[in-house]
Motif scaffolding. Structure first.
Motif, PDB file in Angstrom:
ATOM      1  N   GLU A  70     -16.483 -40.731   8.569  1.00 44.82           N
ATOM      2  CA  GLU A  70     -17.232 -39.711   7.222  1.00 44.82           C
ATOM      3  C   GLU A  70     -16.881 -39.990   5.583  1.00 44.82           C
ATOM      4  N   ASN A  71     -16.662 -41.679   5.710  1.00 45.57           N
ATOM      5  CA  ASN A  71     -16.253 -42.045   4.305  1.00 45.57           C
ATOM      6  C   ASN A  71     -15.044 -41.764   3.931  1.00 45.57           C
ATOM      7  N   GLY A  72     -13.975 -41.499   4.527  1.00 43.35           N
ATOM      8  CA  GLY A  72     -12.414 -40.801   3.878  1.00 43.35           C
ATOM      9  C   GLY A  72     -12.611 -39.968   3.031  1.00 43.35           C
ATOM     10  N   ASN A  73     -13.875 -39.538   2.496  1.00 41.18           N
ATOM     11  CA  ASN A  73     -13.716 -38.735   1.070  1.00 41.18           C
ATOM     12  C   ASN A  73     -12.381 -37.545   1.399  1.00 41.18           C
ATOM     13  N   GLY A  74     -11.655 -36.922   2.353  1.00 44.00           N
ATOM     14  CA  GLY A  74     -10.957 -36.000   1.916  1.00 44.00           C
ATOM     15  C   GLY A  74      -9.230 -36.725   1.903  1.00 44.00           C
ATOM     16  N   MET A  75      -9.313 -37.788   2.519  1.00 51.46           N
ATOM     17  CA  MET A  75      -8.504 -38.718   2.085  1.00 51.46           C
ATOM     18  C   MET A  75      -8.200 -39.318   0.730  1.00 51.46           C
ATOM     19  N   ARG A  76      -9.922 -39.762  -0.347  1.00 52.37           N
ATOM     20  CA  ARG A  76      -9.169 -39.739  -1.365  1.00 52.37           C
ATOM     21  C   ARG A  76      -9.359 -38.633  -2.421  1.00 52.37           C
ATOM     22  N   LEU A  77      -9.877 -38.095  -1.369  1.00 48.08           N
ATOM     23  CA  LEU A  77      -9.579 -36.289  -2.949  1.00 48.08           C
ATOM     24  C   LEU A  77      -7.723 -36.448  -2.992  1.00 48.08           C
ATOM     25  N   GLU A  78      -7.007 -36.376  -1.994  1.00 45.13           N
ATOM     26  CA  GLU A  78      -5.810 -36.426  -1.707  1.00 45.13           C
ATOM     27  C   GLU A  78      -5.142 -37.752  -2.507  1.00 45.13           C
ATOM     28  N   GLY A  79      -5.737 -38.608  -3.154  1.00 41.89           N
ATOM     29  CA  GLY A  79      -5.181 -39.599  -3.617  1.00 41.89           C
ATOM     30  C   GLY A  79      -5.352 -38.823  -5.704  1.00 41.89           C
ATOM     31  N   LYS A  80      -6.734 -38.662  -5.268  1.00 43.63           N
ATOM     32  CA  LYS A  80      -6.744 -38.098  -6.947  1.00 43.63           C
ATOM     33  C   LYS A  80      -6.758 -37.252  -7.103  1.00 43.63           C
ATOM     34  N   MET A  81      -5.972 -36.374  -5.319  1.00 47.21           N
ATOM     35  CA  MET A  81      -5.023 -35.457  -6.359  1.00 47.21           C
ATOM     36  C   MET A  81      -3.636 -35.737  -6.696  1.00 47.21           C
ATOM     37  N   LEU A  82      -2.864 -36.424  -6.280  1.00 43.40           N
ATOM     38  CA  LEU A  82      -1.725 -37.313  -6.839  1.00 43.40           C
ATOM     39  C   LEU A  82      -1.958 -37.887  -7.996  1.00 43.40           C
ATOM     40  N   LEU A  83      -2.863 -38.728  -8.742  1.00 40.57           N
ATOM     41  CA  LEU A  83      -2.900 -38.947  -9.756  1.00 40.57           C
ATOM     42  C   LEU A  83      -3.101 -37.485 -10.624  1.00 40.57           C
ATOM     43  N   ASP A  84      -3.304 -36.294 -10.822  1.00 37.83           N
ATOM     44  CA  ASP A  84      -4.063 -35.332 -11.398  1.00 37.83           C
ATOM     45  C   ASP A  84      -2.002 -34.189 -11.212  1.00 37.83           C
ATOM     46  N   ALA A  85      -1.575 -34.970 -10.401  1.00 31.76           N
ATOM     47  CA  ALA A  85      -0.595 -34.252  -9.624  1.00 31.76           C
ATOM     48  C   ALA A  85       0.508 -34.659 -11.227  1.00 31.76           C
ATOM     49  N   ASP A  86       0.519 -36.291 -11.146  1.00 38.36           N
ATOM     50  CA  ASP A  86       1.515 -37.021 -11.953  1.00 38.36           C
ATOM     51  C   ASP A  86       1.212 -36.363 -13.242  1.00 38.36           C
ATOM     52  N   ARG A  87       0.025 -36.406 -13.715  1.00 44.31           N
ATOM     53  CA  ARG A  87      -0.873 -35.809 -15.079  1.00 44.31           C
ATOM     54  C   ARG A  87      -0.010 -34.719 -14.880  1.00 44.31           C
ATOM     55  N   LEU A  88      -0.508 -33.769 -14.443  1.00 45.34           N
ATOM     56  CA  LEU A  88       0.510 -32.418 -14.896  1.00 45.34           C
ATOM     57  C   LEU A  88       2.133 -32.410 -14.741  1.00 45.34           C
ATOM     58  N   GLU A  89       2.626 -33.359 -13.824  1.00 48.72           N
ATOM     59  CA  GLU A  89       4.579 -33.429 -13.966  1.00 48.72           C
ATOM     60  C   GLU A  89       4.619 -34.395 -15.258  1.00 48.72           C
ATOM     61  N   VAL A  90       4.161 -35.062 -15.356  1.00 48.99           N
ATOM     62  CA  VAL A  90       4.926 -35.610 -17.334  1.00 48.99           C
ATOM     63  C   VAL A  90       4.440 -34.502 -17.820  1.00 48.99           C
ATOM     64  N   ALA A  91       4.044 -33.717 -17.974  1.00 52.24           N
ATOM     65  CA  ALA A  91       3.608 -32.641 -19.431  1.00 52.24           C
ATOM     66  C   ALA A  91       4.969 -31.457 -18.988  1.00 52.24           C
ATOM     67  N   ARG A  92       4.341 -31.425 -17.526  1.00 53.39           N
ATOM     68  CA  ARG A  92       5.767 -30.445 -16.609  1.00 53.39           C
ATOM     69  C   ARG A  92       6.929 -30.972 -17.677  1.00 53.39           C
ATOM     70  N   GLU A  93       7.614 -32.207 -17.127  1.00 58.46           N
ATOM     71  CA  GLU A  93       8.973 -32.686 -17.526  1.00 58.46           C
ATOM     72  C   GLU A  93       9.505 -32.769 -19.422  1.00 58.46           C
ATOM     73  N   ALA A  94       7.944 -32.506 -20.051  1.00 60.54           N
ATOM     74  CA  ALA A  94       7.782 -32.072 -21.702  1.00 60.54           C
ATOM     75  C   ALA A  94       8.179 -30.614 -21.850  1.00 60.54           C
ATOM     76  N   GLY A  95       8.319 -29.512 -20.756  1.00 60.52           N
ATOM     77  CA  GLY A  95       8.594 -28.536 -20.779  1.00 60.52           C
ATOM     78  C   GLY A  95       7.279 -27.598 -21.592  1.00 60.52           C
TER      79      GLY A  95
END
Length: 406
Positions: A354-379
């Protein structure tokens, strides 16, 4: 003999696309065949053997490439499995916040609650398009409007803007509550008006409508590096009579250094999204960001094979993810997670068929989580959400939202 001498006199560097050289060698081959110097059948056998060898080499390369990709996917899958609980914690808004002065836990409203359920978002109509000047709408005919596949794209754009407008108005209300409660003035320096910046604004399709609707309370700066897009945007601004509300800057996202209160970034490619968010964090401004493709992040991440001349930011972005991924692994993940899935409701991982899209979406979510986390670290308080269904708003409809608490 004269043809051989002619060929020998030609510079070797120009043989590939040199017409006289190609003509001469072709003529020499014909003469050698006619003289019996070249055995045509033997040449054919040699050519077939060479072609067979090329096929084998190509097959081996493809097999090796697939093996490397499978190994990489396996490693990324293990990483995603290990980090899954932490990813969930970082993309969702905490249900309770603790007041540091009273040590009391209070429930706060999520950034995306105003959009309602998926069904409610599908019929959301927060903008009266009839009241918006024609020059500012996505289907503007005078310049700047959507040109190709207009029906589908205009409908999607309007639904995106309607959802973004609800989120933006909510951010403005939150900002006003915070500034009132803390008796601090706006960060904008715009004579009391709220200052909103749209990074990568193009000709204004994702922001000029907001400029019109919020013209009485806000001032806008639209930033884009393309001079032609800025020129079209200025023309649209003049036609709508928004010269006192909107200013334009032709330049890179990283070059904008004026104070502002809320930052927007709609479909900025690769590291440009991170530069826009970094600008917001520097100014302690709220942000409303809709990321675009991730694959171009490889041009911005400093690795052993890339000096990252186009971006001064560190990757992974957050201290949290730096403990789990190297820069090289981050680049692999950005390639892996660079997907635009048009279906909704994709939960767990899909199988390889099925093209592994579910796992790809998890990868994208990890990058989005990284972007949000750097903001959380800044308060910041942060949350990942969506503008609506991907069939209605398009595959690139995920939104990162955040507001500074300190």
């Amino acid at each position: 003999s004269s043809i051989e001498s002619l060929i020998a006199s030609m510079p070797s560097t120009s043989h590939g696309n040199n017409v006289p050289y190609i003509t001469a060698t072709s003529r020499l081959y014909e003469l050698r065949v006619a003289m019996g110097v070249i055995d045509v059948e033997q040449e054919r056998v040699k050519a077939e053997a060479l072609e067979a060898r090329r096929v084998v080499i190509k097959a081996h390369r493809q097999q090796r490439r697939r093996r490397v990709q499978n190994e990489r996917s396996h490693r990324l899958g293990e990483t995603l499995t290990r980090l899954a609980p932490q990813i969930k914690d970082r993309v969702e808004r905490p249900a309770n916040n603790t007041n540091e002065s009273t040590n009391e836990s209070t429930t706060t409203r999520g950034f995306f609650e105003g959009l309602g359920t998926k069904e409610e978002r599908a019929v959301l109509r927060s903008i009266d398009w009839g009241s918006v000047p024609p020059a500012l709408t996505p289907d503007a005919v005078g310049g700047g409007g959507i040109r190709h596949n207009k029906g589908v794209r205009i409908r999607r754009k309007r639904m995106q803007l309607e959802a973004l407008f609800v989120l933006l108005v909510d951010l403005i209300e939150r900002h006003n509550l915070v500034t009132t409660a803390t008796t601090t003035r706006s960060n904008s320096g715009c004579d009391g008006y709220l200052h909103i910046v749209d990074f990568g604004a193009g000709s204004g399709n994702s922001c000029l409508v907001f400029c019109w609707l919020l013209r009485d309370t806000c001032r806008f700066t639209l930033v884009d590096e393309k001079s032609q897009a800025v020129a079209i945007g200025k023309q649209r601004t003049r036609e709508a009579g928004l010269d006192s509300t909107v200013s334009w800057m032709c330049g890179d996202v990283a070059d904008f250094d004026a104070p502002f209160d809320i930052g927007l970034a709609t479909h900025l490619c690769g590291g440009a999204t991170d530069l826009a968010m970094a600008n917001c964090l520097d100014q302690k401004a709220a942000f409303l960001v809709t990321p675009c493709c991730l694959g171009k992040l490889k041009y911005h991440v400093a690795t052993k094979n890339n000096n990252s001349k186009g971006n001064s930011l560190q990757y992974p972005r957050s201290t949290w993810l730096q403990k789990h991924l190297t820069a090289e692994e981050y680049v692999d993940l950005s390639r892996f997670g660079d997907c635009s899935v048009a279906e909704d409701g994709v939960g767990g991982r899909m199988e390889e068929g099925e093209n592994g899209n579910g796992m790809r979406l998890e990868g994208k979510m990890l990058l989005d989580a990284d972007r949000l986390e750097v903001a959380r670290e800044a308060g910041y308080e942060t949350e990942l959400g969506t503008l609506g269904s991907k069939s209605d708003c398009g595959p690139k409809s995920d939104v990162l939202c955040g507001m500074c608490r300190i």
